[in-house]
Design a protein around this motif. Sequence first.
Motif, PDB file in Angstrom:
ATOM      1  N   LEU A 277       2.185  -0.080  -0.923  1.00  0.00           N
ATOM      2  CA  LEU A 277       1.846   0.191   0.481  1.00  0.00           C
ATOM      3  C   LEU A 277       2.753   1.271   1.064  1.00  0.00           C
ATOM      4  O   LEU A 277       2.290   2.117   1.856  1.00  0.00           O
ATOM      5  CB  LEU A 277       1.965  -1.103   1.295  1.00  0.00           C
ATOM      6  CG  LEU A 277       0.878  -2.151   1.022  1.00  0.00           C
ATOM      7  CD1 LEU A 277       1.263  -3.501   1.619  1.00  0.00           C
ATOM      8  CD2 LEU A 277      -0.466  -1.687   1.604  1.00  0.00           C
ATOM      9  N   GLN A 280       1.561   4.580   0.124  1.00  0.00           N
ATOM     10  CA  GLN A 280       0.366   4.953   0.888  1.00  0.00           C
ATOM     11  C   GLN A 280       0.682   5.219   2.360  1.00  0.00           C
ATOM     12  O   GLN A 280      -0.201   5.571   3.137  1.00  0.00           O
ATOM     13  CB  GLN A 280      -0.672   3.834   0.795  1.00  0.00           C
ATOM     14  CG  GLN A 280      -1.153   3.542  -0.620  1.00  0.00           C
ATOM     15  CD  GLN A 280      -2.009   2.278  -0.677  1.00  0.00           C
ATOM     16  OE1 GLN A 280      -2.887   2.056   0.165  1.00  0.00           O
ATOM     17  NE2 GLN A 280      -1.766   1.447  -1.664  1.00  0.00           N
ATOM     18  N   LYS A 282       1.613   2.967   4.444  1.00  0.00           N
ATOM     19  CA  LYS A 282       1.253   1.784   5.232  1.00  0.00           C
ATOM     20  C   LYS A 282       2.490   0.896   5.403  1.00  0.00           C
ATOM     21  O   LYS A 282       2.599  -0.190   4.841  1.00  0.00           O
ATOM     22  CB  LYS A 282       0.122   1.020   4.552  1.00  0.00           C
ATOM     23  CG  LYS A 282      -1.159   1.832   4.415  1.00  0.00           C
ATOM     24  CD  LYS A 282      -2.248   1.045   3.693  1.00  0.00           C
ATOM     25  CE  LYS A 282      -3.527   1.859   3.570  1.00  0.00           C
ATOM     26  NZ  LYS A 282      -4.592   1.118   2.850  1.00  0.00           N
ATOM     27  N   ASP A 285       2.161  -2.834   6.845  1.00  0.00           N
ATOM     28  CA  ASP A 285       1.687  -3.815   5.854  1.00  0.00           C
ATOM     29  C   ASP A 285       2.775  -4.138   4.844  1.00  0.00           C
ATOM     30  O   ASP A 285       2.907  -5.283   4.396  1.00  0.00           O
ATOM     31  CB  ASP A 285       0.447  -3.270   5.132  1.00  0.00           C
ATOM     32  CG  ASP A 285      -0.763  -3.141   6.057  1.00  0.00           C
ATOM     33  OD1 ASP A 285      -0.803  -3.883   7.065  1.00  0.00           O
ATOM     34  OD2 ASP A 285      -1.638  -2.302   5.786  1.00  0.00           O
TER      35      ASP A 285
END
Length: 402
Positions: A277, A280, A282, A285
């Motif tokens: 994550l 990415q 993110k 998260d």
Amino acid sequence: MNFKKIITLLLISISFQAVFAQKDGYWDKERAITKEIVVSARDRIVIKTEDFPEGTTEVVYRITLLDENQQLANSLVSVLKSIPDPTGISQGSAGAVFLLSKISGDDKCKYAIFSNEVLASEYKESGKTTKACWSQNEAVSKDAKLLSLDKSSCLKLNTRNMWFGFESKNWIMNQKIILEVVPWIDTKLSRGWNLENRKLIINQCKTSDLAKKLPNSDEFCVCILDKLQKEYKFQEFQKLLAIEKSKAFKDFGNACLGETGASNVIYSNLRNQASDLVKQGKYGDAIAKLLAIVADNKAVIEDYNALGNAYLMTKQYGKAIKFLKEGEKLDNSELLIQLNLAHAYLFNKDFKLAKSLYKKYQSQNVTDSLSWTQKVKLDFGIFKKAGLPNADFDRVLRLFEN
């Protein structure tokens, strides 16, 4: 080897086989059933047994017809004292002969056994035994048999009763019949943990949040089941309040996480997911995954460092400092923690604290091949791309020139 030695070894071998062949259970003499039945001439009668205990897997019964004033020489219970388990009866006809009463009257009767009351009532009306789970259609003066869970339709796992139907073959006089029934109790099943109930617990476990974190929860759920079986009878467990059941699952689950190695799998998966994550972008998260590890008290220093870095990237500097300080408690010599702390202080407008850390470790390496200064420059490049405040970056880099 002489003949005597051979015989001795054979006897020892047979003895060991007998010991290991014995079933784990007992004859429930306390709940043995003995009924004296009087059947009118040319009549039929049905007798329902008392309730069988939980865990009944075999039933031995004996039927004896007595003349007027005759008494049984030995009760079935007393006979069973010399037979340790049902295998002593079921191994051959000699076992059944041994169970027979030493006396019986001249009268004879036919009998049948039924698995439910409806079939027994039909028999009483019609005398037909076609729906009986066992029938003796040749009149006898005495009989004895073992009915087992795996060999007789009269006995199923949850069977509570049997119905014995008797038909008098005396056309003139009443008959006196003694019916004796003794159940064999399987010790494990007596606690209520039959196949159906074990499956119920396994299915409940597999739907739990903890089990869902595992790629394969079989071993984990079997571990919980084993602990529940040792701690509770099934009915005891079912009577617990929902909150008590939840606590039992949680406590045993925590123990089984360590015992089965499931803990390592769960937290390794969470770390890998958090790492993916972060790649990415993110970060929110990723933080949630890492916080789950912290909440379970399974976090290591790398988790705190990753969490601190994720909070930096989301401009949550106070939280970054909080979790980096937690990581520092585990190992204050871990320079990646110290470096992220320096960054967090810098972004949190505490240049004095940041400066002390940047200067303190500038001559060291954060890894075996990456210097502190090189790592600072790499991090500053990442922070600029992420849009983090960078006004003081040059000010920090100048510290390394002195």
